[in-house]
Motif scaffolding. Sequence first.
Motif, PDB file in Angstrom:
ATOM      1  N   ILE A 185      -1.646  21.683  56.003  1.00 23.29           N
ATOM      2  CA  ILE A 185      -2.474  22.525  56.993  1.00 23.29           C
ATOM      3  C   ILE A 185      -3.196  23.653  56.364  1.00 23.29           C
ATOM      4  CG2 ILE A 185      -2.483  23.241  59.335  1.00 23.29           C
ATOM      5  CD1 ILE A 185      -0.297  21.212  59.882  1.00 23.29           C
ATOM      6  N   VAL A 186      -2.182  24.401  55.968  1.00 27.49           N
ATOM      7  CA  VAL A 186      -2.401  25.743  55.459  1.00 27.49           C
ATOM      8  C   VAL A 186      -3.040  25.854  53.891  1.00 27.49           C
ATOM      9  CG1 VAL A 186      -1.750  28.275  55.330  1.00 27.49           C
ATOM     10  CG2 VAL A 186      -0.696  26.952  56.965  1.00 27.49           C
ATOM     11  N   GLY A 187      -2.307  24.921  53.305  1.00 26.08           N
ATOM     12  CA  GLY A 187      -2.687  25.241  51.612  1.00 26.08           C
ATOM     13  C   GLY A 187      -3.985  24.589  51.406  1.00 26.08           C
ATOM     14  N   VAL A 188      -4.356  23.396  52.247  1.00 22.21           N
ATOM     15  CA  VAL A 188      -5.759  22.972  51.940  1.00 22.21           C
ATOM     16  C   VAL A 188      -6.848  23.990  52.298  1.00 22.21           C
ATOM     17  CG1 VAL A 188      -7.405  21.037  52.609  1.00 22.21           C
ATOM     18  CG2 VAL A 188      -4.662  20.548  52.118  1.00 22.21           C
ATOM     19  N   ALA A 189      -6.492  24.398  53.461  1.00 22.46           N
ATOM     20  CA  ALA A 189      -7.627  25.514  53.798  1.00 22.46           C
ATOM     21  C   ALA A 189      -7.499  26.790  53.034  1.00 22.46           C
ATOM     22  CB  ALA A 189      -7.094  26.077  55.222  1.00 22.46           C
ATOM     23  N   THR A 190      -6.586  27.231  52.424  1.00 26.74           N
ATOM     24  CA  THR A 190      -6.591  28.323  51.337  1.00 26.74           C
ATOM     25  C   THR A 190      -6.984  27.952  50.170  1.00 26.74           C
ATOM     26  OG1 THR A 190      -4.473  28.945  52.397  1.00 26.74           O
ATOM     27  CG2 THR A 190      -4.995  30.056  50.235  1.00 26.74           C
ATOM     28  N   ALA A 191      -7.004  26.893  49.672  1.00 24.63           N
ATOM     29  CA  ALA A 191      -7.645  26.122  48.503  1.00 24.63           C
ATOM     30  C   ALA A 191      -9.320  26.173  48.813  1.00 24.63           C
ATOM     31  CB  ALA A 191      -6.969  24.945  47.991  1.00 24.63           C
ATOM     32  N   ILE A 192      -9.454  25.752  49.878  1.00 28.00           N
ATOM     33  CA  ILE A 192     -10.999  25.505  50.087  1.00 28.00           C
ATOM     34  C   ILE A 192     -11.375  26.975  50.359  1.00 28.00           C
ATOM     35  CG2 ILE A 192     -12.975  24.718  51.721  1.00 28.00           C
ATOM     36  CD1 ILE A 192     -10.918  22.397  52.072  1.00 28.00           C
ATOM     37  N   ALA A 193     -11.097  27.776  50.821  1.00 28.79           N
ATOM     38  CA  ALA A 193     -11.419  29.360  51.228  1.00 28.79           C
ATOM     39  C   ALA A 193     -11.472  29.853  49.994  1.00 28.79           C
ATOM     40  CB  ALA A 193     -10.513  30.034  52.177  1.00 28.79           C
ATOM     41  N   GLU A 194     -10.472  29.792  48.724  1.00 26.74           N
ATOM     42  CA  GLU A 194     -10.648  30.690  47.842  1.00 26.74           C
ATOM     43  C   GLU A 194     -11.336  29.744  46.393  1.00 26.74           C
ATOM     44  OE1 GLU A 194      -6.746  31.614  46.822  1.00 26.74           O
ATOM     45  OE2 GLU A 194      -6.391  32.746  48.422  1.00 26.74           O
ATOM     46  N   GLY A 195     -11.391  28.605  46.388  1.00 25.53           N
ATOM     47  CA  GLY A 195     -11.907  27.920  45.473  1.00 25.53           C
ATOM     48  C   GLY A 195     -13.219  26.982  45.786  1.00 25.53           C
ATOM     49  N   GLY A 196     -13.334  27.105  47.308  1.00 33.37           N
ATOM     50  CA  GLY A 196     -14.730  26.262  47.465  1.00 33.37           C
ATOM     51  C   GLY A 196     -14.222  24.690  47.915  1.00 33.37           C
ATOM     52  N   PRO A 197     -15.316  24.123  48.452  1.00 30.74           N
ATOM     53  CA  PRO A 197     -15.043  22.710  48.817  1.00 30.74           C
ATOM     54  C   PRO A 197     -14.498  21.870  48.011  1.00 30.74           C
ATOM     55  CG  PRO A 197     -17.256  23.119  49.203  1.00 30.74           C
ATOM     56  CD  PRO A 197     -16.602  24.444  48.989  1.00 30.74           C
ATOM     57  N   ILE A 254     -18.577  18.521  48.472  1.00 36.05           N
ATOM     58  CA  ILE A 254     -17.441  18.685  47.639  1.00 36.05           C
ATOM     59  C   ILE A 254     -17.583  18.398  46.249  1.00 36.05           C
ATOM     60  CG2 ILE A 254     -15.421  17.276  47.013  1.00 36.05           C
ATOM     61  CD1 ILE A 254     -14.781  16.910  50.300  1.00 36.05           C
ATOM     62  N   PHE A 255     -18.398  17.313  45.771  1.00 38.11           N
ATOM     63  CA  PHE A 255     -18.925  17.079  44.608  1.00 38.11           C
ATOM     64  C   PHE A 255     -19.729  18.246  43.897  1.00 38.11           C
ATOM     65  CE2 PHE A 255     -17.184  13.133  45.903  1.00 38.11           C
ATOM     66  CZ  PHE A 255     -16.460  12.615  44.659  1.00 38.11           C
ATOM     67  N   ARG A 256     -20.647  18.582  44.569  1.00 35.82           N
ATOM     68  CA  ARG A 256     -21.534  19.534  44.168  1.00 35.82           C
ATOM     69  C   ARG A 256     -20.903  20.798  43.658  1.00 35.82           C
ATOM     70  NH1 ARG A 256     -27.051  19.785  45.109  1.00 35.82           N
ATOM     71  NH2 ARG A 256     -27.041  21.686  45.409  1.00 35.82           N
ATOM     72  N   ASN A 257     -19.740  21.292  44.725  1.00 32.03           N
ATOM     73  CA  ASN A 257     -19.194  22.627  44.446  1.00 32.03           C
ATOM     74  C   ASN A 257     -18.122  22.207  43.237  1.00 32.03           C
ATOM     75  OD1 ASN A 257     -16.345  24.061  45.097  1.00 32.03           O
ATOM     76  ND2 ASN A 257     -18.345  25.456  45.498  1.00 32.03           N
ATOM     77  N   ALA A 258     -17.647  21.087  43.041  1.00 27.05           N
ATOM     78  CA  ALA A 258     -16.579  20.755  42.042  1.00 27.05           C
ATOM     79  C   ALA A 258     -17.223  20.958  40.671  1.00 27.05           C
ATOM     80  CB  ALA A 258     -15.904  19.737  42.316  1.00 27.05           C
ATOM     81  N   PHE A 259     -18.247  20.629  40.561  1.00 27.35           N
ATOM     82  CA  PHE A 259     -18.920  20.284  39.166  1.00 27.35           C
ATOM     83  C   PHE A 259     -20.191  21.567  39.035  1.00 27.35           C
ATOM     84  CE2 PHE A 259     -17.193  16.067  39.817  1.00 27.35           C
ATOM     85  CZ  PHE A 259     -16.584  16.095  38.983  1.00 27.35           C
ATOM     86  N   GLY A 260     -20.265  22.489  40.144  1.00 28.13           N
ATOM     87  CA  GLY A 260     -20.904  23.788  39.870  1.00 28.13           C
ATOM     88  C   GLY A 260     -22.469  23.112  39.675  1.00 28.13           C
ATOM     89  N   PHE A 261     -22.825  22.196  40.695  1.00 21.39           N
ATOM     90  CA  PHE A 261     -24.366  21.824  40.666  1.00 21.39           C
ATOM     91  C   PHE A 261     -25.206  22.885  41.466  1.00 21.39           C
ATOM     92  CE2 PHE A 261     -22.532  17.111  40.452  1.00 21.39           C
ATOM     93  CZ  PHE A 261     -22.678  17.117  38.775  1.00 21.39           C
ATOM     94  N   GLN A 262     -24.614  23.860  41.858  1.00 19.72           N
ATOM     95  CA  GLN A 262     -25.339  24.729  42.781  1.00 19.72           C
ATOM     96  C   GLN A 262     -26.555  25.587  41.653  1.00 19.72           C
ATOM     97  OE1 GLN A 262     -22.483  24.183  43.435  1.00 19.72           O
ATOM     98  NE2 GLN A 262     -21.941  24.257  45.713  1.00 19.72           N
ATOM     99  N   ALA A 263     -25.739  25.921  40.564  1.00 18.57           N
ATOM    100  CA  ALA A 263     -26.353  26.753  39.715  1.00 18.57           C
ATOM    101  C   ALA A 263     -26.714  25.841  38.297  1.00 18.57           C
ATOM    102  CB  ALA A 263     -25.391  27.841  39.357  1.00 18.57           C
ATOM    103  N   ASP A 323     -12.293  28.097  39.135  1.00 15.36           N
ATOM    104  CA  ASP A 323     -11.595  28.510  40.034  1.00 15.36           C
ATOM    105  C   ASP A 323     -11.262  27.182  41.145  1.00 15.36           C
ATOM    106  OD1 ASP A 323     -11.910  31.062  39.782  1.00 15.36           O
ATOM    107  OD2 ASP A 323     -13.406  31.529  40.825  1.00 15.36           O
ATOM    108  N   SER A 324     -12.438  26.313  41.207  1.00 14.39           N
ATOM    109  CA  SER A 324     -11.897  25.231  42.326  1.00 14.39           C
ATOM    110  C   SER A 324     -10.871  24.406  41.469  1.00 14.39           C
ATOM    111  CB  SER A 324     -13.360  24.327  42.523  1.00 14.39           C
ATOM    112  OG  SER A 324     -13.812  23.672  41.278  1.00 14.39           O
ATOM    113  N   MET A 325     -10.845  24.111  40.393  1.00 15.86           N
ATOM    114  CA  MET A 325      -9.901  23.361  39.593  1.00 15.86           C
ATOM    115  C   MET A 325      -8.468  24.060  39.879  1.00 15.86           C
ATOM    116  SD  MET A 325     -11.432  22.333  35.867  1.00 15.86           S
ATOM    117  CE  MET A 325      -9.877  21.305  35.520  1.00 15.86           C
ATOM    118  N   GLN A 326      -8.584  25.405  39.701  1.00 17.02           N
ATOM    119  CA  GLN A 326      -7.277  26.150  39.589  1.00 17.02           C
ATOM    120  C   GLN A 326      -6.474  25.880  40.996  1.00 17.02           C
ATOM    121  OE1 GLN A 326      -7.255  30.228  39.548  1.00 17.02           O
ATOM    122  NE2 GLN A 326      -5.434  30.606  38.288  1.00 17.02           N
ATOM    123  N   LYS A 327      -7.490  26.430  41.883  1.00 15.61           N
ATOM    124  CA  LYS A 327      -7.042  26.362  43.427  1.00 15.61           C
ATOM    125  C   LYS A 327      -6.401  24.876  43.939  1.00 15.61           C
ATOM    126  CE  LYS A 327      -7.300  30.730  43.715  1.00 15.61           C
ATOM    127  NZ  LYS A 327      -6.072  31.656  43.357  1.00 15.61           N
ATOM    128  N   GLY A 328      -7.451  24.072  43.810  1.00 16.15           N
ATOM    129  CA  GLY A 328      -7.082  22.477  43.894  1.00 16.15           C
ATOM    130  C   GLY A 328      -5.821  22.034  43.409  1.00 16.15           C
TER     131      GLY A 328
END
Length: 480
Positions: free
Chosen positions: A81-93, A264-273, A288-293
């Motif tokens: 409940i908390v860990g998932v939220a913390t991971a997404i807040a710090e590492g993105g979806p 989720i997939f766009r953020n995980a592989f950096g497709f925004q940039a 960041d998303s790998m580490q936090k996830g």
Amino acid sequence: MELFNEYLEKIDNLVWGIPTIVLILATGALLTVRLRGLQFTKLILGFRSMFKKSGESEKGELSPFAALCTALSATIGTGNIVGVATAIAEGGPGALLWMWVAALLGTATKYTECMLALKYRSHAKDGHILGGPFYTIEKGMKERTGFSWKWLAVLFAIFGVCVGLFGIGTFTQISGITTAVKNALDPNGENIAFTIFGTPYTKAVVISGLIVTFFVALVLLGGIKRISKVAEKVVPAMAIIYVFLGISVLLMNATEIPAAFKAIFRNAFGFQAITGGAVGWTFKQITDSMQKGIARGIFSNEAGLGSAPIAASAAKSNEPVEQGLVSMLGTFIDTIIICTMTGLAIVIAFYSGADANASHGLKGIELTSAAFSRVLGGDGKSVQFLLMLCLVFFAFTTILGWNYYSEKCLEYLTNENKIAIVVFRYLYIVAVFIGPYFTISQVWTIADITNALMAIPNCISLIVLSGIAARETKSFFEKK
């Protein structure tokens, strides 16, 4: 205090660097290959074996189902409940994708570590079970290599005591409980009890912390059998309530799920940039998303951490492979089902659609509660209360489960010294008592550090013993 936080962050980045991430993923990948994708092909068999009754000739302290519930009591907690939220807040979806990857590979890891724990367990003079990764490392590694690896087993046990006392077992759980109670009963923080170092603490935090500490002390005096009895009743009930709540969220927002997966997939592989000038930023986003996830994934399902094998080794079973199949269900239930519901709700609410990244800096239970309230509608108070209820019981059973794990580690270190166990039990209760007065960032950073230190020696042993695990598994199914 700022200097202390910076010091913690540096240690966290060091122990959770690329080498640790690669080690954990490589362990799961190697075991998946050597076991021929057992976590996919034998998952149904694991569920069928879960309720098998133990025979009179089978040695152990817990039924296979009770062993699984004891392990789940330590895994289903604030991480979901908390860990998932913390991971997404710090590492993105995108962190949610890496939690899935870690879980799918980690299911093979969980199977192997629990199966080997049963294979290499032994019995004390008074008849109780002596088992866990420390015995797997000490006995199995020596059998495989011919050299003594007791020093590595001792390191694992030391880190296991630290994880329970300073990480998953106490600070994160009680912090999650008291924060959830405050959000549900006093969201604006109006009823201040006292202030420490400039930080105000509400009556809701103080009173809920005292109540939980009292009940923790009450249960811990009863030992593993009382812990397992509590876990068998509380874990399934709370899991059903939370799953029902999660399914309601997803059904009411079914049309938003494709957009959530896209985010989720766009953020995980950096497709925004995708331009040359943003390549460095893209790499940082991915790492960041790998580490936090992965860090939060391991925090949640504990695959590779070496904790669940301690409970599995106490199961009333003479067949290591069968118990390994039951134990691996913990990772599937914890991450693929429960964490996914939490993560999708948060992404749907704040990270997909026109108002992406609209979480306004929320973290932890505040982010999860706001997400569920937003996607379910209404005033949000009933949702906050249900989430608080689930989190309180999830975290409470995690506190109990990790006390058992830590005591087993200490038992190994002290050659079953009863006085040391009693002293540790009181220290554990004190840690629960003071846990609410640490900041959320400090609590989770300390937990991440101790998790990694515990996972490293365990993963090394699993890689070395992967051949033995593969042979045991093949032999079992050939007999079947």
